[in-house]
Scaffold this motif. Structure first.
Motif, mmCIF file in Angstrom:
data_model
loop_
_atom_site.group_PDB
_atom_site.id
_atom_site.type_symbol
_atom_site.label_atom_id
_atom_site.label_comp_id
_atom_site.label_asym_id
_atom_site.label_seq_id
_atom_site.Cartn_x
_atom_site.Cartn_y
_atom_site.Cartn_z
ATOM 1 N N TYR A 41 0.806 -1.217 0.000
ATOM 2 C CA TYR A 41 0.000 0.000 0.000
ATOM 3 C C TYR A 41 0.845 1.277 0.000
ATOM 4 N N ARG A 42 1.920 1.273 0.728
ATOM 5 C CA ARG A 42 2.684 2.513 0.856
ATOM 6 C C ARG A 42 3.389 2.930 -0.432
ATOM 7 N N HIS A 43 3.477 2.030 -1.381
ATOM 8 C CA HIS A 43 4.121 2.364 -2.658
ATOM 9 C C HIS A 43 3.129 2.717 -3.761
ATOM 10 N N LEU A 44 1.855 2.695 -3.456
ATOM 11 C CA LEU A 44 0.832 3.105 -4.420
ATOM 12 C C LEU A 44 0.506 4.577 -4.159
ATOM 13 N N PRO A 45 0.740 5.449 -5.121
ATOM 14 C CA PRO A 45 0.579 6.891 -4.891
ATOM 15 C C PRO A 45 -0.767 7.294 -4.292
ATOM 16 N N ASP A 46 -1.851 6.727 -4.760
ATOM 17 C CA ASP A 46 -3.179 7.111 -4.254
ATOM 18 C C ASP A 46 -3.405 6.645 -2.824
ATOM 19 N N LEU A 47 -2.783 5.549 -2.445
ATOM 20 C CA LEU A 47 -3.011 4.985 -1.119
ATOM 21 C C LEU A 47 -1.933 5.371 -0.112
ATOM 22 N N ALA A 48 -0.758 5.756 -0.586
ATOM 23 C CA ALA A 48 0.319 6.157 0.326
ATOM 24 C C ALA A 48 -0.097 7.377 1.150
ATOM 25 N N ASP A 49 -0.920 8.242 0.583
ATOM 26 C CA ASP A 49 -1.393 9.428 1.313
ATOM 27 C C ASP A 49 -2.271 9.059 2.503
ATOM 28 N N GLN A 50 -2.792 7.853 2.501
ATOM 29 C CA GLN A 50 -3.672 7.406 3.585
ATOM 30 C C GLN A 50 -2.891 6.862 4.782
ATOM 31 N N GLU A 51 -1.594 6.694 4.615
ATOM 32 C CA GLU A 51 -0.779 6.036 5.636
ATOM 33 C C GLU A 51 -0.947 6.640 7.028
ATOM 34 N N ALA A 52 -0.897 7.936 7.153
ATOM 35 C CA ALA A 52 -1.013 8.572 8.469
ATOM 36 C C ALA A 52 -2.363 8.279 9.116
ATOM 37 N N TYR A 53 -3.427 8.327 8.338
ATOM 38 C CA TYR A 53 -4.768 8.040 8.873
ATOM 39 C C TYR A 53 -4.873 6.582 9.313
ATOM 40 N N VAL A 54 -4.369 5.682 8.477
ATOM 41 C CA VAL A 54 -4.443 4.255 8.786
ATOM 42 C C VAL A 54 -3.632 3.943 10.039
ATOM 43 N N LEU A 55 -2.435 4.475 10.111
ATOM 44 C CA LEU A 55 -1.600 4.201 11.285
ATOM 45 C C LEU A 55 -2.235 4.731 12.562
ATOM 46 N N ARG A 56 -2.837 5.900 12.493
ATOM 47 C CA ARG A 56 -3.523 6.447 13.671
ATOM 48 C C ARG A 56 -4.673 5.551 14.091
ATOM 49 N N LEU A 57 -5.507 5.156 13.139
ATOM 50 C CA LEU A 57 -6.652 4.298 13.454
ATOM 51 C C LEU A 57 -6.210 2.918 13.939
ATOM 52 N N SER A 58 -5.062 2.449 13.468
ATOM 53 C CA SER A 58 -4.577 1.131 13.891
ATOM 54 C C SER A 58 -4.166 1.127 15.363
ATOM 55 N N LEU A 59 -3.979 2.297 15.939
ATOM 56 C CA LEU A 59 -3.597 2.399 17.349
ATOM 57 C C LEU A 59 -4.781 2.292 18.304
ATOM 58 N N ALA A 60 -5.987 2.271 17.775
ATOM 59 C CA ALA A 60 -7.180 2.143 18.636
ATOM 60 C C ALA A 60 -7.083 0.828 19.407
ATOM 61 N N ARG A 61 -7.214 0.912 20.722
ATOM 62 C CA ARG A 61 -7.098 -0.277 21.578
ATOM 63 C C ARG A 61 -8.354 -1.129 21.568
ATOM 64 N N ASP A 62 -9.488 -0.511 21.276
ATOM 65 C CA ASP A 62 -10.747 -1.248 21.305
ATOM 66 C C ASP A 62 -11.790 -0.510 20.466
ATOM 67 N N HIS A 63 -12.983 -1.072 20.430
ATOM 68 C CA HIS A 63 -14.076 -0.504 19.647
ATOM 69 C C HIS A 63 -14.399 0.926 20.078
ATOM 70 N N ARG A 64 -14.468 1.155 21.374
ATOM 71 C CA ARG A 64 -14.810 2.474 21.908
ATOM 72 C C ARG A 64 -13.798 3.525 21.438
ATOM 73 N N GLU A 65 -12.528 3.184 21.492
ATOM 74 C CA GLU A 65 -11.501 4.147 21.089
ATOM 75 C C GLU A 65 -11.562 4.429 19.585
ATOM 76 N N LEU A 66 -11.858 3.409 18.788
ATOM 77 C CA LEU A 66 -12.010 3.627 17.342
ATOM 78 C C LEU A 66 -13.190 4.556 17.074
#
Length: 75
Positions: A41-66
């Motif tokens: 994903y990080r090497h696809l130009p259209d999707l690489a821009d999403q990396e920061a959002y995805v990484l932030r959301l991946s840090l959610a510990r549970d459903h409530r935090e997401l």
């Protein structure tokens, strides 16, 4: 319908509650897939821009935090 422009992900349903559940499921699936295939994903130009959002959301510990990350703390 709910839509997250930054990730091009949406959810639909007959009610807001159904749309929200569909949306949350789509976000969780996308984040898991993105993280699992990070090098791809990080090497696809259209999707690489999403990396920061995805990484932030991946840090959610549970459903409530997401939910808080996506909708704010008063939901």
């Amino acid at each position: 319908s709910l839509w997250l422009k930054e990730l091009n992900i949406g959810g639909t349903g007959h009610s807001l509650q159904e749309a929200r559940q569909s949306f949350l499921s789509a976000v969780r699936s996308y984040v898991q897939d993105y993280v699992s295939h990070f090098d791809f994903y990080r090497h696809l130009p259209d999707l690489a821009d999403q990396e920061a959002y995805v990484l932030r959301l991946s840090l959610a510990r549970d459903h409530r935090e997401l939910v808080e990350m996506l909708f704010g703390s008063k939901n």
